[in-house]
Structure formats: C-alpha cells, structure tokens
Design an enzyme around this catalytic site. Sequence first.
Site, mmCIF file in Angstrom:
data_model
loop_
_atom_site.group_PDB
_atom_site.id
_atom_site.type_symbol
_atom_site.label_atom_id
_atom_site.label_comp_id
_atom_site.label_asym_id
_atom_site.label_seq_id
_atom_site.Cartn_x
_atom_site.Cartn_y
_atom_site.Cartn_z
ATOM 1 N N HIS A 169 -0.843 -18.071 9.378
ATOM 2 C CA HIS A 169 -1.076 -18.231 7.940
ATOM 3 C C HIS A 169 -1.038 -16.902 7.183
ATOM 4 O O HIS A 169 -0.991 -16.889 5.948
ATOM 5 C CB HIS A 169 -2.426 -18.930 7.703
ATOM 6 C CG HIS A 169 -2.382 -19.952 6.611
ATOM 7 N ND1 HIS A 169 -1.592 -19.802 5.485
ATOM 8 C CD2 HIS A 169 -3.006 -21.151 6.466
ATOM 9 C CE1 HIS A 169 -1.752 -20.855 4.700
ATOM 10 N NE2 HIS A 169 -2.593 -21.682 5.264
ATOM 11 N N ASP A 196 3.240 -19.637 4.533
ATOM 12 C CA ASP A 196 2.446 -20.534 3.695
ATOM 13 C C ASP A 196 2.616 -21.978 4.166
ATOM 14 O O ASP A 196 3.674 -22.356 4.704
ATOM 15 C CB ASP A 196 2.865 -20.435 2.226
ATOM 16 C CG ASP A 196 2.528 -19.081 1.620
ATOM 17 O OD1 ASP A 196 1.564 -18.446 2.107
ATOM 18 O OD2 ASP A 196 3.225 -18.657 0.684
#
Length: 428
Positions: free
Chosen positions: A400, A404
Amino acid sequence: MAHHIFKLPDIGEGTAEAELVAWHVTIGDLVEEDQPVADVMTDKATVELTAPVSGRILALHGTLGEPSQVGSPLIEFETEATAETEISQPVAASAGLPTRDATDEGATTIAAIPVAISHQEKSNPVDPAATRPKTTPAVRARAAKAGVNLADIRGSGPQGRIRQADLDAYLNGESRKVGQPSPAALPPSATTASSTLDYREVKLTGLRRKIAEKMEISSRTIPHFAYIEEVDVTELEDVRLSLNTRYNGSRPKLTFLPFLIRAMAQILPRYEQINATYNDESGIVRYHAPLHVGIATQTDNGLIVPVLKNAEKLSIWDMAEEISRLASATRNGQARKEELGGSSITITSLGTLGGLATTPVINAPEVAIIGPNRIVERPIARAGSVELRKMMNISSSFDHRVVDGYDAAQFIQELRSLLENPLALLAG
C-alpha cells in the site's frame, strides 16, 4: 609440507556472509584441487565450494546451519607445496565465479604442521572423487540435515546418481543397503519423533531459515492489502485443452500460467507502479520496463522462486517451455544463480490445492504478488439462465506504500477481462 587455510570466499553480489549447509569432506581425507568440499547458501542460491589445493584435510571450521563471515577460516589443508609457492585460489564452482588474486584474504599460508603419512598412502593415494556419491547440492544438504551418509543409498539415476526420490525412499525405510540400520536407528534428526518424547525440535537452517527470515521481513515491513476476484475461465480452459490435443506433444504442454503471464504482460505497461520494486532504506521505487516474473516453486527443501526473464517478449509456447525448464532445474537443485533473482513481480500457485482464496505474502522488494486459485465447476447465472461454468478466484496482495487500492482493483479487473477472452491472448 605446507599448511594452507582456505577462507570463505566472496561469492559475489556483495555477500558478507553465507550459511554452511553441507560438508563433502571429513578430517583426514585426501582431496584433489577443484574437488567439491562444502556447500554454502546465500540469499539467492546454494553454492558448491571446491578445494583450492590438493592435500589432506587437517581441520574444518564453521557449524552446519550457522552463518560464516566472508574471509573466515573454512578448511585447513596440509599440502606438498611450500608456503612460498602456495597460491591456489578458492573457487565457487557452481556459481561460475572468477578466481581471486593470490594476495587476497581468501588464500593464506602459514607454517607447516607435520602429520605422519604411511608409505602405502604416499604410493597409492585414494581418489576421493571416484568414491564420492554422485548427486546434487540440494540432496547433499538435505542428507546432511537428516544425518544420512549418502554412501549408504543406492542411486537410481544415470551412473548411480542419487535423486531426491532415492533419499525419500531411504528415509522411509523403503531402500537401504544390506546390513545398514533401519530408519528407526537413524539419528533423531532423521526420525519423526524421539522414542521417549511426544515432540521433536529442529533448528531452522539452510533454505528453511532463509524463507523464514524473508517472510518475517516482508510481513513486518510491508503494509499488505489483498484483493480477490473471480474469473470465468471456461473458454480459456477450452482453448488450452484444444491446443494441447491438437499439438499432442509436438509443442510444450500448456498450463494456465502462460496465459496468466501473457495477460499480465499486456496490461502491466499501463500499471508501472505494480511491476516495480521498493527500496525501504532509500525510499526509491524502481519501475521496471521488462517483465521478470518470479514463479514460486515448491521443492523438497522449501519454496524457491526462479525467474522467467523478459516475459513480455515470449510467446505462450515459449513461456510454457521455459516455465517447465525452470521448475525442473529448481527442484533438481540445478538452477543457475542468475535464474533465482531479479524478479519484478511474483506468481504463487498451489495448483489443485489452491483453495477458494489465499492472502499471499509479497516477495520483497516487489510490491505485488498474484495467486491464482484452483478451478472449480459450479452453476453461474448467465443471460437469465443457469449454466455450469469453470470458475477460478485470483487472489492478490499489494504494497500500500506504492500501490493504491483503486489501481490494484482496476489492474485485476483488466486481467480478469483478458482471461475471459483468451483469443486476445493468442493474437500477435
């Protein structure tokens, strides 16, 4: 006579240490120059070290399963050469590395230590290479962990070469020499449990320890998020089976993986943040133009990830052939060092054991991993009716920090669309 100390050589890529996983010699052995003497493991591969000189083994340093620093003493030899002329180099044979300069730390000589040698030994030296069992470094390492003498095993391979299956049979009591102890009499490390305890303890060493360390780092440092989508692979499976039937062995057998990789190769140029690696220390993301796919492969010694290089340039057939070759070389312990590193994204598949869904751990420093699950036939509603379709879930995990959630979802949706329309994968 002279005394020669063979130090652990620098086996490349800035390696500072390596784990000692197997000895091929014992104290008192007579060895020839270039004869294999030990196996060591780095983060990338197991490397077979060979003797830098001919002579007698006086001492062995280091502990199996423990890391040793580059430049630390490994083996002491007694040689015929004098100290002034003793300049032979340590060689890591399987890595294909260049020899080191005679002034390097890896080759040091000190004063001779006299050892008595009988007249028979001088006139009729034993050739250790002639009696040493033929096998791969991976088998040697596994046998050493189990406390098994490879000389006790009958090899089923060419010229009596010992295969993993031969070692399995020996450990299971299915194959052994007459007069040799049964598996119940083997050392505790080779048996399933102690006769007086209801458990056994085994220190993680070798590849198993490397896997544990890497998974710990990946799980601790990477903020994972998972995304799972189902894919209708009915048409793809029909195409795959039809092609395999049509060419009937004249071309490599097609599995699901070449189609998946071909789909990834078509999509990833639009998602460079997924075909990427991230350096935690520098905070730099490297976006890779070529697609180097790591293919998680289960071996007798643990999970190893060989790499299919430049996958975007390969046809479906080329991929199938190369995947098969890499898997075979990896399981036999014959994969080259350069084939075990440099991946930009990894695929992990358990085949028919793939379950409904998984949450795969990212292969750091990569930022994504794709895990196809098993294909199952189940009823699906289509155009107002119910049909039996071949369905498969694709599990995926992303870093992450770099990827995204929206981009990951969009990538998987495009991947699903291509896999559900396989003719597009065969074009070009």
